[in-house]
Structures are given as C-alpha cells and as structure tokens.
Scaffold this motif. Structure first.
Motif, PDB file in Angstrom:
ATOM      1  N   ALA A 213      -0.936   0.355  -1.297  1.00 37.93           N
ATOM      2  CA  ALA A 213       0.333   0.302  -0.572  1.00 37.93           C
ATOM      3  C   ALA A 213       0.138  -0.241   0.841  1.00 37.93           C
ATOM      4  O   ALA A 213       0.938  -1.073   1.318  1.00 37.93           O
ATOM      5  CB  ALA A 213       0.951   1.703  -0.515  1.00 37.93           C
ATOM      6  N   THR A 214      -0.926   0.180   1.509  1.00 42.03           N
ATOM      7  CA  THR A 214      -1.189  -0.295   2.863  1.00 42.03           C
ATOM      8  C   THR A 214      -1.497  -1.784   2.875  1.00 42.03           C
ATOM      9  O   THR A 214      -1.175  -2.494   3.843  1.00 42.03           O
ATOM     10  CB  THR A 214      -2.359   0.492   3.488  1.00 42.03           C
ATOM     11  OG1 THR A 214      -2.085   1.886   3.408  1.00 42.03           O
ATOM     12  CG2 THR A 214      -2.554   0.117   4.947  1.00 42.03           C
ATOM     13  N   SER A 215      -2.102  -2.280   1.790  1.00 39.68           N
ATOM     14  CA  SER A 215      -2.415  -3.705   1.703  1.00 39.68           C
ATOM     15  C   SER A 215      -1.158  -4.567   1.779  1.00 39.68           C
ATOM     16  O   SER A 215      -1.185  -5.671   2.348  1.00 39.68           O
ATOM     17  CB  SER A 215      -3.170  -4.005   0.400  1.00 39.68           C
ATOM     18  OG  SER A 215      -4.390  -3.307   0.341  1.00 39.68           O
ATOM     19  N   VAL A 216      -0.065  -4.084   1.200  1.00 40.66           N
ATOM     20  CA  VAL A 216       1.190  -4.844   1.244  1.00 40.66           C
ATOM     21  C   VAL A 216       1.641  -5.020   2.685  1.00 40.66           C
ATOM     22  O   VAL A 216       2.021  -6.120   3.117  1.00 40.66           O
ATOM     23  CB  VAL A 216       2.275  -4.140   0.404  1.00 40.66           C
ATOM     24  CG1 VAL A 216       3.604  -4.890   0.511  1.00 40.66           C
ATOM     25  CG2 VAL A 216       1.842  -4.041  -1.061  1.00 40.66           C
ATOM     26  N   PHE A 217       1.600  -3.929   3.451  1.00 38.06           N
ATOM     27  CA  PHE A 217       1.972  -4.007   4.873  1.00 38.06           C
ATOM     28  C   PHE A 217       0.993  -4.892   5.636  1.00 38.06           C
ATOM     29  O   PHE A 217       1.393  -5.744   6.440  1.00 38.06           O
ATOM     30  CB  PHE A 217       2.001  -2.607   5.473  1.00 38.06           C
ATOM     31  CG  PHE A 217       2.154  -2.599   6.977  1.00 38.06           C
ATOM     32  CD1 PHE A 217       3.389  -2.820   7.562  1.00 38.06           C
ATOM     33  CD2 PHE A 217       1.049  -2.381   7.799  1.00 38.06           C
ATOM     34  CE1 PHE A 217       3.530  -2.821   8.946  1.00 38.06           C
ATOM     35  CE2 PHE A 217       1.173  -2.381   9.180  1.00 38.06           C
ATOM     36  CZ  PHE A 217       2.420  -2.596   9.757  1.00 38.06           C
TER      37      PHE A 217
END
Length: 271
Positions: A15-19
């Motif tokens: 999820a953090t990779s998307v941001f």
C-alpha cells in the motif's frame, strides 16, 4: 508457524508503494517507460506471492501455501527480467539527459544491482531450506527488505521537511531520503536477527547487503566514467536483457531447488 504477522508488514509495504511511486510512476502510467511497467508488474506479483505465502499457513491452508510456493519458479524469473528492464530504462535516462538520472542514476543502479542479487540469493536459499520452516520463512520474507529503501526513501522525499522534492531544483536532497530509508531497513534486519540468532542468517545476510548499499551509494561517484559504464546498459535491445533476467532467475530457483540442504535440523515441510 514463524512470523505470524508478517503479512501485515507486506500488505502495508504494498500500500505504501502506491503512495511512494505515485508521482514518478503510478500517476503517470501513460508516459512511463516500458521498463518501468515490466518492473512494476513483476515486482508487484512477487510481493503478492509473499503476501499469500505469509497469510495461508497461519490460516491452516497449507495446500494453498505449497501451491503458491511453486509459483516461485515463475515469479522469480519474471522478477529478474523486470529488474533488468528497469535498469535498462534507468541507463537510458542517465545518458539521455534526464536531470534526475543524470544526478542519481549511477548511484541508484548500484543499489538496484545489490538488491537484485540479494533477492535471487534469498529466493534460492528459501527453496533450498524448504523443509526447515524458520529458515524457509526467513529467506522468503527477507526478499521484501530491498523494497523498503526505494519505498520509504520516496515517502521521506515527499513528507520530511528538508528532504521534500518539489521540482528539479530539489533533486540533490534525494540522497538523504535514500540513506535514511536504508538505515531503517538495516535496523529492521538487525532487530529480526537479534530476535532469533539461531535461525537469523537470512536477516544477517540482508543486513550485510543493506550496509553494502549504504556504502556504495555514498562512495560511488556519479560522474564519468561511471555514467558511461552504466549508460552502456541502454545499448542492448530490451528483449535481450529480459532474456538474460529470465535466465538468471531460472538458474537461481533451479539451484535452490536442486541443492540439498543440511537435513540434520530439518523440520516439517513449509512449501
């Protein structure tokens, strides 16, 4: 089963990779280089495989766990091909006048090359120790650590005062975010090793790789002749580099599967 809550870490990392990559990739998919697309898809597939591998054994789904584990024979060669693809795109940007890669392309290539080797080695060791549950799980999960630096580094470059990049004028502060993220990844590896030194070799190896990344990123000069040497990677056609990545990934998983492990401390099969 070890690392019962590791799936939460992997899910959070995805999820953090998307941001983290929204501005440089996710939000500009139509204009991103093909190498980035290949890398993005293959790396995501590998992380989803790790998520499934971590989730299923703790839910009593060992048959699914073993089935997903066999997908490693496809996922790792694809991941390796994706790694070669993104290096190809970065090399093209480095010699093509991209202001970001002109400044950081060579240094980032060293980080990516070390991470690439670490993932292939860890995947091979996970297969080799597939009947030793703690080692198998540790080696598999350690393949996620190389993602911490590029993800957290970009998060820091979007949120931490003094490291925020708002435009090309701020590109010089990028390195601070990378090194801070490397420090976080190193502390995680050290903590995991200290929790269980007896079965902690995966984390000790990961820590050694992270230290090598910190040193290489700091000491490797960004100028000539390093830029020319890295830029040469843009010369071969992309399909050739993809084939090389597939071959390296296939060799890694095959060697891991066929090399016998020390069975004196064997535990019930995990995959």
């Amino acid at each position: 089963m070890p690392y019962r809550h590791a799936w939460l870490f992997i899910a959070a990392l995805i999820a953090t990779s998307v941001f983290a990559f929204w501005r440089s990739y996710v939000g500009v998919l139509a204009t991103a280089p093909i190498g980035f697309h290949i890398h993005g898809v293959t790396a995501t597939l590998w992380m989803l495989l790790l998520l499934a591998q971590s989730w299923t054994p703790h839910r009593g789904q060992l048959a699914v766990h073993r089935l997903v584990g066999r997908a490693t024979f496809v996922a790792i060669p694809l991941f390796a091909a994706g790694a070669m693809a993104v290096l190809h795109s970065m090399a093209a940007g480095t010699i093509g006048g991209n202001p970001f890669y002109a400044l950081w392309g060579v240094k980032l290539s060293m980080l990516d090359a070390l991470a690439f080797g670490a993932v292939l080695y860890a995947a091979a060791m996970a297969l080799r120790h597939r009947r030793q549950v703690r080692l198998h799980a540790g080696w598999m999960l350690s393949t996620a650590l190389p993602l911490i630096s590029p993800v957290l580094g970009r998060v820091f470059n979007q949120t931490v005062p003094g490291m925020i990049i708002r435009g090309p004028q701020d590109f010089p502060v990028f390195g601070g975010g990378v090194q801070l993220a490397n420090l976080v990844a190193g502390l995680i590896a050290l903590w995991l090793w200290r929790r269980d030194p007896r079965h902690g070799r995966p984390w000790l190896v990961a820590l050694a790789v992270i230290i090598a990344q910190i040193v290489a990123f700091q000491l490797i000069p960004a100028g000539e002749p390093w830029r020319s040497a890295f830029g040469a990677l843009a010369a071969p056609p992309l399909p050739l580099l993809l084939a090389l990545g597939l071959a390296l990934g296939a060799a890694s998983v095959w060697m891991g599967w066929t090399t016998p492990a020390d069975r004196r401390k064997a535990q019930p099969a995990a995959a």
